[in-house]
Design a protein around this motif. Structure first.
Motif, PDB file in Angstrom:
ATOM      1  N   ARG A  53       0.853  -1.186   0.000  1.00 31.28           N
ATOM      2  CA  ARG A  53       0.000   0.000   0.000  1.00 31.28           C
ATOM      3  C   ARG A  53       0.890   1.238   0.000  1.00 31.28           C
ATOM      4  N   LEU A  54       0.555   2.167  -0.881  1.00 33.92           N
ATOM      5  CA  LEU A  54       1.306   3.413  -1.012  1.00 33.92           C
ATOM      6  C   LEU A  54       0.320   4.569  -0.993  1.00 33.92           C
ATOM      7  N   SER A  55       0.704   5.659  -0.362  1.00 31.35           N
ATOM      8  CA  SER A  55      -0.139   6.840  -0.280  1.00 31.35           C
ATOM      9  C   SER A  55       0.385   7.895  -1.240  1.00 31.35           C
ATOM     10  N   THR A  56      -0.535   8.535  -1.948  1.00 31.46           N
ATOM     11  CA  THR A  56      -0.181   9.651  -2.822  1.00 31.46           C
ATOM     12  C   THR A  56      -1.399  10.554  -2.941  1.00 31.46           C
ATOM     13  N   THR A  57      -1.271  11.614  -3.700  1.00 31.33           N
ATOM     14  CA  THR A  57      -2.427  12.491  -3.910  1.00 31.33           C
ATOM     15  C   THR A  57      -3.076  12.159  -5.252  1.00 31.33           C
ATOM     16  N   ALA A  58      -4.350  12.503  -5.352  1.00 31.81           N
ATOM     17  CA  ALA A  58      -5.150  12.117  -6.518  1.00 31.81           C
ATOM     18  C   ALA A  58      -4.621  12.695  -7.824  1.00 31.81           C
ATOM     19  N   ASP A  59      -3.915  13.828  -7.761  1.00 36.50           N
ATOM     20  CA  ASP A  59      -3.474  14.480  -8.991  1.00 36.50           C
ATOM     21  C   ASP A  59      -2.053  14.109  -9.423  1.00 36.50           C
ATOM     22  N   ARG A  60      -1.401  13.222  -8.725  1.00 37.80           N
ATOM     23  CA  ARG A  60      -0.034  12.842  -9.098  1.00 37.80           C
ATOM     24  C   ARG A  60      -0.027  12.016 -10.378  1.00 37.80           C
ATOM     25  N   VAL A  61       1.068  12.163 -11.125  1.00 26.18           N
ATOM     26  CA  VAL A  61       1.180  11.493 -12.421  1.00 26.18           C
ATOM     27  C   VAL A  61       1.155   9.972 -12.261  1.00 26.18           C
ATOM     28  N   LYS A  62       1.731   9.454 -11.176  1.00 29.09           N
ATOM     29  CA  LYS A  62       1.742   7.993 -10.993  1.00 29.09           C
ATOM     30  C   LYS A  62       0.319   7.438 -10.900  1.00 29.09           C
ATOM     31  N   ALA A  63      -0.582   8.188 -10.263  1.00 27.50           N
ATOM     32  CA  ALA A  63      -1.982   7.753 -10.168  1.00 27.50           C
ATOM     33  C   ALA A  63      -2.622   7.746 -11.555  1.00 27.50           C
ATOM     34  N   LYS A  64      -2.326   8.757 -12.344  1.00 26.42           N
ATOM     35  CA  LYS A  64      -2.841   8.836 -13.714  1.00 26.42           C
ATOM     36  C   LYS A  64      -2.339   7.645 -14.535  1.00 26.42           C
ATOM     37  N   HIS A  65      -1.042   7.339 -14.410  1.00 21.89           N
ATOM     38  CA  HIS A  65      -0.473   6.195 -15.134  1.00 21.89           C
ATOM     39  C   HIS A  65      -1.185   4.905 -14.740  1.00 21.89           C
ATOM     40  N   LEU A  66      -1.370   4.703 -13.437  1.00 22.98           N
ATOM     41  CA  LEU A  66      -1.946   3.437 -12.965  1.00 22.98           C
ATOM     42  C   LEU A  66      -3.422   3.301 -13.322  1.00 22.98           C
ATOM     43  N   ARG A  67      -4.122   4.390 -13.424  1.00 25.80           N
ATOM     44  CA  ARG A  67      -5.521   4.307 -13.870  1.00 25.80           C
ATOM     45  C   ARG A  67      -5.598   3.862 -15.330  1.00 25.80           C
ATOM     46  N   ARG A  68      -4.621   4.275 -16.128  1.00 27.92           N
ATOM     47  CA  ARG A  68      -4.580   3.916 -17.546  1.00 27.92           C
ATOM     48  C   ARG A  68      -3.996   2.521 -17.752  1.00 27.92           C
ATOM     49  N   ASP A  69      -2.906   2.205 -17.010  1.00 23.55           N
ATOM     50  CA  ASP A  69      -2.213   0.921 -17.144  1.00 23.55           C
ATOM     51  C   ASP A  69      -1.799   0.484 -15.744  1.00 23.55           C
ATOM     52  N   PRO A  70      -2.483  -0.489 -15.168  1.00 22.47           N
ATOM     53  CA  PRO A  70      -2.246  -0.848 -13.764  1.00 22.47           C
ATOM     54  C   PRO A  70      -0.986  -1.668 -13.490  1.00 22.47           C
TER      55      PRO A  70
END
Length: 152
Positions: A53-70
């Motif tokens: 489990r990792l914590s980040t903010t909703a607008d970080r690029v890593k979250a965007k990447h993972l939503r597109r390609d998990p």
């Protein structure tokens, strides 16, 4: 030139122990171009569920990447430069915590080791909402790594 000792693969138990002992790793996600995106992250390891489990903010690029390609991997350094563990798997991105004490907020609070728990959990949960925090859950499907035994 003399050939030195070769790295030895670590057992699953040793890899899980390394993940449990460390708190920081390098998360690799996949950019739209196919290139890796690397970032140092604080994480919590659940060996029974085999989930990081990792914590980040909703607008970080890593979250965007993972939503597109998990697809993702976390590299964790061992006690020396020759020891490491890599956890590969499929990530899921939580919803943003929006109400102090909601399920995501409680999950974020549970990621903190008992010795580092905030003195004021309510203030912590409010801060997570203000920062628009999310949880990345990396479900580990493959775990590998090595160590190099060097004497003297």
């Amino acid at each position: 030139m003399t050939q030195g000792p070769a790295p030895r693969p670590l057992s699953d138990d040793a890899l899980c122990e390394l993940l449990a002992k460390q708190r920081f790793g390098i998360l690799a996600t996949v950019k739209q171009s196919g290139h890796p995106h690397l970032t140092t992250m604080l994480y919590a390891w659940d060996p029974e569920a085999r989930v990081l489990r990792l914590s980040t903010t909703a607008d970080r690029v890593k979250a965007k990447h993972l939503r597109r390609d998990p697809r993702a991997a976390l590299h964790v350094q061992g006690g020396d430069v020759w020891s490491f563990a890599v956890a590969e798997g499929t990530a899921e991105v939580s919803e943003t915590t929006t109400v102090p004490g909601d399920a995501v907020g409680r999950e974020l609070l549970a990621m903190i080791p008992p010795s580092a728990q905030p003195e004021d959990p309510a203030a912590f949960l409010e801060q997570q909402v203000a920062e628009r925090r999310i949880v990345i859950r990396l479900r580990v499907e493959r775990l590998y790594g090595t160590a190099l035994d060097i004497n003297g």
